[in-house]
Scaffold this active site. Sequence first.
Site, PDB file in Angstrom:
ATOM      1  N   ARG A 111      -3.760  -7.676 -11.488  1.00  0.00           N
ATOM      2  CA  ARG A 111      -4.239  -7.106 -10.220  1.00  0.00           C
ATOM      3  C   ARG A 111      -4.085  -8.189  -9.164  1.00  0.00           C
ATOM      4  NH1 ARG A 111      -9.589  -3.629  -8.808  1.00  0.00           N
ATOM      5  NH2 ARG A 111      -8.187  -2.093  -9.753  1.00  0.00           N
ATOM      6  N   HIS A 138      -1.102   1.623  -7.226  1.00  0.00           N
ATOM      7  CA  HIS A 138      -2.152   1.610  -8.256  1.00  0.00           C
ATOM      8  C   HIS A 138      -1.766   2.654  -9.315  1.00  0.00           C
ATOM      9  CE1 HIS A 138      -5.801   0.819 -10.188  1.00  0.00           C
ATOM     10  NE2 HIS A 138      -6.688   1.252  -9.313  1.00  0.00           N
ATOM     11  N   GLN A 141      -4.235   4.239 -11.879  1.00  0.00           N
ATOM     12  CA  GLN A 141      -5.189   5.191 -11.306  1.00  0.00           C
ATOM     13  C   GLN A 141      -4.607   6.609 -11.291  1.00  0.00           C
ATOM     14  OE1 GLN A 141      -8.436   4.418 -10.135  1.00  0.00           O
ATOM     15  NE2 GLN A 141      -8.530   6.633 -10.356  1.00  0.00           N
ATOM     16  N   ASP A 227     -10.018   7.822  -0.522  1.00  0.00           N
ATOM     17  CA  ASP A 227     -10.289   6.456  -0.981  1.00  0.00           C
ATOM     18  C   ASP A 227     -10.976   5.733   0.172  1.00  0.00           C
ATOM     19  OD1 ASP A 227     -10.232   4.051  -2.380  1.00  0.00           O
ATOM     20  OD2 ASP A 227      -8.077   3.748  -2.201  1.00  0.00           O
ATOM     21  N   CYS A 267     -10.935   7.386  -6.502  1.00  0.00           N
ATOM     22  CA  CYS A 267     -10.692   6.370  -7.537  1.00  0.00           C
ATOM     23  C   CYS A 267     -11.914   5.494  -7.776  1.00  0.00           C
ATOM     24  CB  CYS A 267      -9.478   5.524  -7.162  1.00  0.00           C
ATOM     25  SG  CYS A 267      -9.679   4.568  -5.655  1.00  0.00           S
ATOM     26  N   ARG A 295      -9.547   6.686 -17.153  1.00  0.00           N
ATOM     27  CA  ARG A 295      -8.824   5.408 -17.053  1.00  0.00           C
ATOM     28  C   ARG A 295      -8.741   4.785 -18.456  1.00  0.00           C
ATOM     29  NH1 ARG A 295      -8.827   2.455 -12.298  1.00  0.00           N
ATOM     30  NH2 ARG A 295      -7.420   1.109 -13.478  1.00  0.00           N
TER      31      ARG A 295
HETATM   32  N1  NVA Z   1      -7.453   1.226  -2.210  1.00  0.00           N
HETATM   33  C1  NVA Z   1      -8.504   0.506  -2.879  1.00  0.00           C
HETATM   34  C2  NVA Z   1      -8.581   0.928  -4.307  1.00  0.00           C
HETATM   35  C3  NVA Z   1      -9.658   0.250  -5.116  1.00  0.00           C
HETATM   36  C4  NVA Z   1      -9.654   0.680  -6.542  1.00  0.00           C
HETATM   37  C5  NVA Z   1      -8.260  -0.980  -2.774  1.00  0.00           C
HETATM   38  O1  NVA Z   1      -7.106  -1.415  -2.884  1.00  0.00           O
HETATM   39  O2  NVA Z   1      -9.226  -1.726  -2.522  1.00  0.00           O
HETATM   40  N1   CP Z   2     -10.548   2.490  -9.333  1.00  0.00           N
HETATM   41  C1   CP Z   2     -10.477   1.184  -9.658  1.00  0.00           C
HETATM   42  O1   CP Z   2      -9.411   0.626  -9.910  1.00  0.00           O
HETATM   43  O2   CP Z   2     -11.688   0.575  -9.736  1.00  0.00           O
HETATM   44  P1   CP Z   2     -11.972  -0.989  -9.872  1.00  0.00           P
HETATM   45  O3   CP Z   2     -11.574  -1.631  -8.571  1.00  0.00           O
HETATM   46  O4   CP Z   2     -13.445  -1.094 -10.136  1.00  0.00           O
HETATM   47  O5   CP Z   2     -11.149  -1.540 -10.990  1.00  0.00           O
END
Ligand code: NVA
Ligand code: CP
Length: 322
Positions: A111, A138, A141, A227, A267, A295
Site C-alpha cells: 500500500r 484499489h 476493494q 468514498d 469501502c 475482503r
Molecule cells: N480513497 C480512499 C480509500 C481508503 C480505503 C483513500 O485512498 O484514502
Molecule cells: N477499505 C480499505 O481498504 O480499508 P483500510 O484503509 O482500513 O484498509
Amino acid sequence: MNSAETPPRARHFLQFNDFSRAEYEYLFERTRWIKAQFKSYKRYWPLVDRTLAMIFEKQSTRTRLSFEAGMHQLGGTAIYLNTRDTQLGRGEPVEDAAKVISRMVDLVMIRTFEQEIIERFAAYSRVPVINGLSNDYHPCQILADIYTLIEHRGAMRGKTVAWIGDSNNVCNTWLQAAAIFDFKLNVSTPPGYEVEAERIGPKVARHFEAFADPMEAARGADLVTTDVWTSMGFEAENEERKRDFEDWQVDAAMMRLAKKDALFMHCLPAHRGEEVDSGVIDGAQSVVWEEAENRLHTQKALMEFLMLGRIKPRRPASMRKN
Ligand code: NVA
Ligand code: CP
C-alpha cells in the site's frame, strides 16, 4: 539488471486490468468455496510454509487485517512492514528492496502513494505482488465489491453502478471493472474533480457516463457507492474539499431515485454526515459490513491463485475409480 538477476516471471495484481473476466469468475468460484470452509470452521491450509510480506506506506485497518488473517487461515504467515520502521523510509531504492524482500518471502502486498512505486517493485520482484491501494487504484476493494454485488443480486452484466463523489483510486478501479464485467458506471463528481480523460479509453467509454447532478447519476442504479471526500495523501485539501463536495452526499432522497432494491456500498472508513448520511450507511439497503468481510474471502482466493495457480476441482468420491 543483468541476466543473472532477471527474476522469474511472476503474476501480479497491480490493477484491475491485470486479470481477465474468466480469471475473475474463477476467483469468485474459489471465494465461494473458501468462504464456505471458513463459515463451517473447516481447516484449509494450502499455503503452509508460505510467507506474505505486507508493506504499508499509508494507514489501514481492513487491508492489513484481511491479508494477515487470510494468510494465517490458509496456513501461512504474514509479516507487517511499514515505512517508519524499515529502510524504505530512509531512501533505500524500491528496486533493491524488491530484490531482497522477494528472495525471502513468497508473496508481497504493498500500500503506497504513486502507482509507479508498485510497478517498479513488481518489475524487480521474483514473487507475485498485490496492490493494496495506491493513489491510482484499489483493485482488492473492487474484487470484494463485485463479489458482494453478485452474491446479493447475481451477474454484473447489464447492471448500473452509480459512483458519487471523488474520482479517486476506488472510482478508477470501478472504471476498469465496468469494461471487464460489462456493466454501466454512472459517475458524478463536483466540478474540478472529474475523471481524468486518459482513464476513458475506447473500451471504458462504452460503459461510462458522467453526470453533473449526482441525483441523476443515481437514477435507476442497482448499486450506489461512494468514498471519502479526501483520500489518504490529500489531507492538505480537506477544508476545500468539504466545501466543494457538500452536495455529493448519498442520502435517502438519492437512494429513492435508484432501483427499489438498490444496494449501498462504501469501502470504509466512512464519514457519516459527509459523503454519506447515517440513515443510508446504517440503513436496510447498506451492505457495507458484508462488503468489508468479503475482503477476507476474495483475497484468500487471490492469494491462493497467485501462489498455486488454478486448483483443479476434486471429483466427488462417488465418481472416483478407487
Ligand atoms: N480513497 C480512499 C480509500 C481508503 C480505503 C483513500 O485512498 O484514502
Ligand atoms: N477499505 C480499505 O481498504 O480499508 P483500510 O484503509 O482500513 O484498509
